[in-house]
Each structure stands twice: as C-alpha cells, then as structure tokens.
Scaffold this active site. Sequence first.
Site, PDB file in Angstrom:
ATOM      1  N   ASP A  58       1.503  54.563 -15.673  1.00  0.00           N
ATOM      2  CA  ASP A  58       1.348  55.556 -14.739  1.00  0.00           C
ATOM      3  C   ASP A  58       2.283  55.251 -13.772  1.00  0.00           C
ATOM      4  OD1 ASP A  58       0.587  57.641 -13.197  1.00  0.00           O
ATOM      5  OD2 ASP A  58      -1.422  56.785 -12.541  1.00  0.00           O
TER       6      ASP A  58
ATOM      7  N   ARG B  16      -7.746  62.615 -14.400  1.00  0.00           N
ATOM      8  CA  ARG B  16      -8.680  63.660 -14.632  1.00  0.00           C
ATOM      9  C   ARG B  16      -8.227  64.881 -15.423  1.00  0.00           C
ATOM     10  NH1 ARG B  16      -9.241  63.751  -8.338  1.00  0.00           N
ATOM     11  NH2 ARG B  16      -8.848  61.851  -8.893  1.00  0.00           N
TER      12      ARG B  16
ATOM     13  N   LYS C  60       4.603  56.544  -7.502  1.00  0.00           N
ATOM     14  CA  LYS C  60       3.870  55.396  -6.733  1.00  0.00           C
ATOM     15  C   LYS C  60       4.941  54.567  -5.908  1.00  0.00           C
ATOM     16  CE  LYS C  60       0.146  54.933 -10.146  1.00  0.00           C
ATOM     17  NZ  LYS C  60      -1.035  55.287  -9.343  1.00  0.00           N
TER      18      LYS C  60
ATOM     19  N   ASP D 158      -3.542  51.301 -17.195  1.00  0.00           N
ATOM     20  CA  ASP D 158      -4.235  52.733 -16.942  1.00  0.00           C
ATOM     21  C   ASP D 158      -4.841  53.290 -18.158  1.00  0.00           C
ATOM     22  OD1 ASP D 158      -5.077  54.228 -14.932  1.00  0.00           O
ATOM     23  OD2 ASP D 158      -3.237  55.576 -14.932  1.00  0.00           O
TER      24      ASP D 158
HETATM   25 ZN   LIG Z   1      -2.202  58.157 -11.713  1.00  0.00          ZN
END
Ligand SMILES: [Zn+2]
Length: 525
Positions: free
Chosen positions: A294, A375, A301, A312
């Site tokens: 990720d 999600r 990030k 992840d």
């Molecule tokens: Zn993420």
Amino acid sequence: MDTITIENAKTKRSVLQEKQTFFCFLGSFETDELASFFSDETFNAIDQTFNEYLDKKNAERIFHLGTPFSRLCGLSWHSTTKIVETNGQKREKFFLHEKIRQIVTECTDVVEKSDEKITKLVIIFSNKFSTIFGENGRGIFLLSKIIASTCFLSSYQFTDFITDDARKKKSNYTVYIGSTAENCEQIIDCGIKNGNIVGNAVNQARRWGDMPPNLLNPSTYKSEITNFFSSLRASCDIRFIEKEELKKLSCGGIIAVCEGSKHDPFMGIVSYTPAKKSASTKRIVIVGKGVTFDTGGISIKPADNMEDMKDDMAGSAVALAIVWAAAKLEIPHEVIAVVPVVENMPGGNACRPGDIITFYNGKTAEIKNTDAEGRLILADALSYASDKLQPDILIDFATLTGACSVALGPFFAAIMGKNKDLMRQLQEVGDIIGERCWELPLDDLFFPGVESEIADLCNIGKKNYRAGTIIGGCFLKHFVKDITKWAHIDIANVSMHPVGRPYLKGCGATGFGVQLITSFVSQIC
Ligand SMILES: [Zn+2]
C-alpha cells in the site's frame, strides 16, 4: 528448512536422558512424582539438582506466578536453572497463558543458543498444575497445546534471504511434553497435534506478512495459496475470481484500487467443508484484506516506515491460515476465507481522489483519499460474502486504520459490530489465548460521518467525526446484511512488531487472529 519436532514425553521414556537435554518442570511435584519419566540415574540427578537449587533460593532465578500452587520450576544442569515460586494469588488466565509462553520461549532460547549441542527440550507439568487450566483432562490438553504451539511460534524465523548460515537459529531439536497425570497419553498427543497445527498456521500467516512485496504480489499470491493448500485438496476448494469476472460482478472497489498496479487483482475464495455435515454444522466466513503493498496510491504516504506496508495483506493471510488450520483440525463446521487481493500503486491508470465507484451490492462511494483503500476492497468482498455465501457468522480482519494504534496501542485489536453476543464470545476467547480485542462503539451517531453529498458514501470520515477506526467500521457496515452475525476486527496496530510477546520474535508479522478464530470455531456447537 529444518523444523523442530514435538513428541510425547510419556511414551519416549528411554530418550529422556541427562545428556544433551534441557529440562523444564512446571508446577509443584510430590516426591517421586517425576520418577516414572526417567531412568533411575537421570531421576536422581534431577532430584539432587532440584534440592540444591531450592536450598539456595536463588532470587534472580525466581519468577512469581499468580497461581494457588506453590512452585513452578524449570531447571537444567547445563547452564540455566529457573525456580519459580508463586505469591499465592490467582490472576487472570491471560497472564497465566502468557507466563507459560514466556517460560517456554526462554527454554527454546536456551536450546537454540546453546553451544553445548543441546538437542532435546523436555517440558513436564504436574497434574495439579494442569488443573488450573481445566478439570478432567481439559487442562492437560490446553497446557500441551499452549506449550506445543509456543515452541513453533518462538522457533519461527524468516531467513529466506539471509545467506550466512551463522545468522540462522538452530531448529533441529526435539521437544518432549509430558504430564504426571495417569493415563493422559492420548490427551497429550491431541494437545501436541492441535498446537502443531495452530502454531504452523500462525507461522504461515507470519511468513506471508514478512515476505517482500516484490515477491508477494497479486500475481504470485495465487500460487502461494494453491501450494499451501495442496495437501488438503480433498476437503478444501480453491477458487479465484479474476479481473474480468470481478468487473462483471460490479466489484468496483477491488477494480479501482488495483488500477495503478501492473498486477491484476483477484478475489480468492477458499472453502473447507467437513467430511460429515450435521444439523449443527455452521458456515463461518472470514474476509481478509489483501493489499500486498500500500503506497497510498495518488494520495501517497510519507516515506517513513512505508516498507511496513508489505503487511497490509495480513488480514488475508490470517483468513487463509484459519481455513488451513480448520481443515487440518477437521473442525465440524464449514470455514471459508474470502480474500480480495490488490496492490495499491500510483500510476497513469490509478484511481483518483474525486472518483465515484459502484460496489457489488450497488452502493456507490466517492473516493476522497486513495489511501483509504482497504474499505473499498472489503466492501465488495463483504457484500459478495453476505449475499452469495450466506454465512452463519461473518468476521473480517483488516489492517484498516492507523487510528487503531492511537486508540489501543500494540496490545488490543479493535472489534466492532452490532451483534453483542458474537463480540463477547470473541473477546472471551481472545482474552485467554492472548489475541485480545477491545470493542469500539459502532454507534448510529457515527454513521452520518461516512455520507457523501454526491454519492451514497465517502471513503473517509467527515473531519469533525474524527474516530477513524470507528468510521472504517461504519463504512463496512453498509456492505453487510442486517441479519448477518458480523464482527469487524481492525488489526492495523497488532499485525506487526509485537510488544511484550517474546514468543513472536522471529521477524515482523504476528499472524494475529489465527489463534483467536481457530479456538473460537473449535468451541462453537
Ligand atoms: Zn491505505
């Protein structure tokens, strides 16, 4: 790769010699209670050493353990002696289990680091001591299981890419587990088998979590899964839903998140069916987040600790390991893993903040931050699972929110859901086996926090709702039918870099959730 072997001490009397052996005794023993395990010569040596150390009362080597029993001892006449005295107060079972795990880990450490060529570890517990864990053989089973699983957990090492053998731990030793109870051979065998399966299932989840993301990605993960289940073809069915089929199913979340990657996404469904089904057979579905790396996508990030984002996919690894363990343990329930697997990368095709996508169940979401991708893939997987698989119990594991760490530190996973009974049961099991969950309120007050002005939902919460972990749970709730018994477990804070759990020291990943759910499904009637 060498692995440790675990045997029943009761049936291996002839090999439990003084030489090349480290002994650990748990509990207080009556005179001669241990004699049946050893030759006279070995027993006399143990007895003498015991008495010498008890006389010395070496304070540095005394542990305090909260049990009503008088003494917990581990000793060897090689290098280390441990004598444990209790303070006579009963403490929570969690601490008792953890203490046993710590002592077992100290023993395996001695064996692994010994220059004296110790090749055997003998761990014997008194009958009286095992009754703390349960009566009528239950305690003997649980204690053998804890000891066996801990031996596997503590001997784990991720050394695939270390070329200097001197840096690898010794793993070619045998552990002998025994109890002084009468006629307990079969129970101990059963505990060892159970601990062996669960320990190795956890280690497989840890191994996948520790694998580098260039080698574990959506393309290679499929063959990893197929290989892992190769010996279980009779009871486990493996299915991969590929990109084109995911599009047809309108799994817009899984498709969107993987658009920036050169690897195509997939959704793996691995089903274990027991040989005999009955009216009490339940269907338990475990959904696990599988983001093999990720970057955050376009909402990239910061660089610090980004390497940890290889983990992840921990939720998916845990879900798969649970099914493997259930099949090996021949649990009388159907256990199914549903794992959406993607890589979240920036790129010319990557999804953007501002995009609106449509999920399997027809709901839509506005993406405001491409780093809240977990999600999005879980939305498809959960709605697919609750629609097509009609689970009696649905549990999802996901390294979902960094906020989880702020709320609960490195010790408790966050558990959320609308079914209080299910959450209480999971919490009770977790409290005992050391994978603890703390409930956060999935209260109706939070639900407006995930609404969007231009779609049904938004993938990040409104600013003044703050509670990021709960907002993640609220988003997922939209993809689970109201009648489904469901629990969402956010493991973002516990899936890597354990604190205060020395038996998980092999590398980064913890496999948190495997022991919790295998114990839980073993108890469902
Ligand atoms: Zn993420």
